[in-house]
Write an enzyme that holds these catalytic residues in place. Sequence first.
Site, PDB file in Angstrom:
ATOM      1  N   GLY A 165     -10.794  -1.393 117.382  1.00 56.64           N
ATOM      2  CA  GLY A 165      -9.559  -0.752 116.924  1.00 56.64           C
ATOM      3  C   GLY A 165      -8.736  -0.219 118.088  1.00 56.64           C
ATOM      4  O   GLY A 165      -9.274   0.279 119.077  1.00 56.64           O
TER       5      GLY A 165
ATOM      6  N   HIS B 186     -12.671   1.285 109.653  1.00 57.61           N
ATOM      7  CA  HIS B 186     -13.727   0.311 109.981  1.00 57.61           C
ATOM      8  C   HIS B 186     -13.630  -0.914 109.072  1.00 57.61           C
ATOM      9  O   HIS B 186     -13.820  -2.049 109.518  1.00 57.61           O
ATOM     10  CB  HIS B 186     -15.111   0.929 109.774  1.00 57.61           C
ATOM     11  CG  HIS B 186     -15.424   2.070 110.688  1.00 57.61           C
ATOM     12  ND1 HIS B 186     -15.517   3.364 110.254  1.00 57.61           N
ATOM     13  CD2 HIS B 186     -15.691   2.099 112.019  1.00 57.61           C
ATOM     14  CE1 HIS B 186     -15.831   4.149 111.274  1.00 57.61           C
ATOM     15  NE2 HIS B 186     -15.939   3.417 112.355  1.00 57.61           N
TER      16      HIS B 186
ATOM     17  N   LEU C 205     -18.726   4.931 107.884  1.00 56.86           N
ATOM     18  CA  LEU C 205     -17.595   3.999 107.825  1.00 56.86           C
ATOM     19  C   LEU C 205     -16.481   4.497 106.909  1.00 56.86           C
ATOM     20  O   LEU C 205     -16.730   5.026 105.834  1.00 56.86           O
ATOM     21  CB  LEU C 205     -18.090   2.631 107.337  1.00 56.86           C
ATOM     22  CG  LEU C 205     -19.208   2.012 108.181  1.00 56.86           C
ATOM     23  CD1 LEU C 205     -19.585   0.645 107.626  1.00 56.86           C
ATOM     24  CD2 LEU C 205     -18.816   1.907 109.653  1.00 56.86           C
TER      25      LEU C 205
END
Length: 295
Positions: free
Chosen positions: A144, A33, A29
């Site tokens: 995203g 994120h 991450l």
Amino acid sequence: MKIVHTIAELRAQLRGQLRTAFVPTMGNLHEGHLSLMRIAAKNGDPVVASVFVNRLQFAPHEDFDRYPRTLQEDAKKLEAEGVYVLFAPDEKELYPEPQEFRVHPPQDLGDILEGEFRPGFFVGVTTVVLKLFQCVSPQVAVFGKKDYQQQMIIRRMCQQFALPTTIVSAPTIRDLDGLALSSRNQYLSAEQRQEAPWLYRRLTQTADQLRQMLADQSLSLEGIARLEGQARAELKARGWVPDYFAIRRQNDLKPLEQADLLKSSQGAERPQMVVLAAAQLGQPRLIDNLEVDLD
Ligand code: PAF
């Protein structure tokens, strides 16, 4: 934060929750994120994250085996974000038997752009996302815009299967020099890392050119093809190997048609466009995109 590894534990933790906001990830991450977790927190409660490196979406020659697995560090970051449950199944838990039932996105959306250069990729993504949704039962899930086509395909999948999950799209998070954050950026050498932000700069330049063409009413299909060709040639000249550099309609990722331009010239509707690119820089492959914002 509870870390659970089985579907049964996960369901027990989430029993009775009606407003769960979910962020699926493959781990390793970064700030991108974490921004999704914050958006999830604004759209639901509790926030659930998953970390699962999904073999189904990797082609045999891709980086499944060396994809960075950093669960301990990931868990610390998620805890600091206030995530309620981290679901981290192993392969046996999510795929206890060969996954024979799979979701096949429609060809005109799933086999273009990323799907053309990574055959089977979106089948792997939608199959695991549907399965994760069955485990988490989220009211909302956040994806995203860096993976522009992915979030669009997942939204369509939810619509067509009448899944009770709303897909929220989140803006791309970039380094100061414009490079979109990605777990795969760590494959870049120092020299490649210097060159990498050029992709975003080229997207920005193309978006500016399109806006200018719209403003002076010179946008044409030939002009669009010329801009795409120029950008691809420049990428090649700088040592990139482009898969695509494409100007598409935002709503369906199809190339613009004469009718879109006609509507625009009549002042009826300005075409909503997005510029998408994927290119290899040495071994690493980078993807990025930019919506052509008209206001
Ligand atoms: O975007 C990703 O990280 C993956 O494609 C996803 C959505 C977690 C599915 O494995």
